[in-house]
Design a protein around this motif. Sequence first.
Motif, short mmCIF file in Angstrom:
data_model
loop_
_atom_site.label_atom_id
_atom_site.label_comp_id
_atom_site.label_asym_id
_atom_site.label_seq_id
_atom_site.Cartn_x
_atom_site.Cartn_y
_atom_site.Cartn_z
N LYS A 69 0.82 -1.22 0.00
CA LYS A 69 0.00 0.00 0.00
C LYS A 69 0.85 1.26 0.00
N GLY A 70 1.82 1.25 -0.83
CA GLY A 70 2.62 2.46 -0.98
C GLY A 70 3.64 2.68 0.11
N MET A 71 3.73 1.76 1.02
CA MET A 71 4.71 1.93 2.08
C MET A 71 5.72 0.79 2.06
N ASP A 72 6.95 1.18 2.25
CA ASP A 72 8.00 0.16 2.23
C ASP A 72 8.06 -0.56 3.58
N MET A 73 8.00 -1.86 3.51
CA MET A 73 7.99 -2.66 4.72
C MET A 73 9.37 -2.93 5.28
N LYS A 74 10.36 -2.48 4.56
CA LYS A 74 11.73 -2.81 4.97
C LYS A 74 12.06 -2.31 6.36
N PHE A 75 12.51 -3.21 7.18
CA PHE A 75 13.05 -2.82 8.48
C PHE A 75 13.91 -3.94 9.02
N GLY A 76 15.16 -3.89 8.64
CA GLY A 76 16.10 -4.90 9.11
C GLY A 76 16.82 -4.41 10.35
N ILE A 77 17.69 -5.23 10.84
CA ILE A 77 18.38 -4.86 12.07
C ILE A 77 19.29 -3.65 11.84
N GLU A 78 19.76 -3.51 10.61
CA GLU A 78 20.58 -2.33 10.31
C GLU A 78 19.74 -1.06 10.39
N ASP A 79 18.50 -1.19 10.03
CA ASP A 79 17.61 -0.03 10.12
C ASP A 79 17.35 0.34 11.57
N LEU A 80 17.27 -0.67 12.39
CA LEU A 80 17.10 -0.41 13.81
C LEU A 80 18.33 0.31 14.37
N LYS A 81 19.48 -0.17 13.98
CA LYS A 81 20.73 0.44 14.45
C LYS A 81 20.83 1.90 14.04
N ALA A 82 20.20 2.20 12.91
CA ALA A 82 20.29 3.56 12.39
C ALA A 82 19.34 4.53 13.09
N GLN A 83 18.44 4.01 13.88
CA GLN A 83 17.49 4.88 14.58
C GLN A 83 18.20 5.65 15.71
N PRO A 84 17.63 6.78 16.07
CA PRO A 84 18.17 7.50 17.22
C PRO A 84 18.17 6.57 18.44
#
Length: 213
Positions: A69-84
Amino acid sequence: MPQSKRKRGASPATDSKELNDKKEDSGAERKVKGRRKAAASGRSDSNEKPKEEYHFWLMKSEPESRIEKGMDMKFGIEDLKAQPDQRACWDGVRNYQARNFLRQMKVGQEAFFYHSNCKEPGIAGIVKIVKEAYPDHTQFDTKNPHYDASSSQENPKWSMVDVQFVRMLGRYIPVGRAEADTSEAQGIGWPSAKHGALYQSKAVHTAPHARRV
DNA sequence: GCCAACGTTGGC
DNA sequence: GCCAACGTTGGC
């Protein structure tokens, strides 16, 4: 397009017992149990053991891009690490069993970060719970793929927790049976393939309200 | 892209 | 409250 971060599921990753019984929820939950015992849990058959807390959970997310639905579901552990603060909320769970697990999670408990729906599915690292269950805001967001019209602010149906990155595993642990029995897998308490949470993963992680267009 | 396993829905 | 039909998941 809105940013991504969609997780799917949660389940106990230890080989221990209980917790799958006596969930507060009605309908859906009980159905699950009645229907398929095998997938309902990895526990041994005795129901008589005292209730124990899980110390390891399994939390699943997709590290590769997939548009829903137009939103990217990607969220790997690297994405978590990149969060504040390397923290993020674990939203998007739309499965009663998984939701109930989310509600049982306690601050400080750890979870395996499982990569699903990708080239090399498996456990990438370890995260910990830093905030206990509270309403998942995406259920009220009509733009969100996980919007749930049947939920309400007064009586939210879906919950999420906040997690924080702890560490990567020394070695990635793929789904495959053989690999799941390596010493590192055992070292972190990863249950053997037969009884492990992965065995239940389909039951636990499905997100039935997530519809692709 | 396949398809088996799984969850949900709805008719009865 | 059963169960068939249907939609989704997710490893392969």
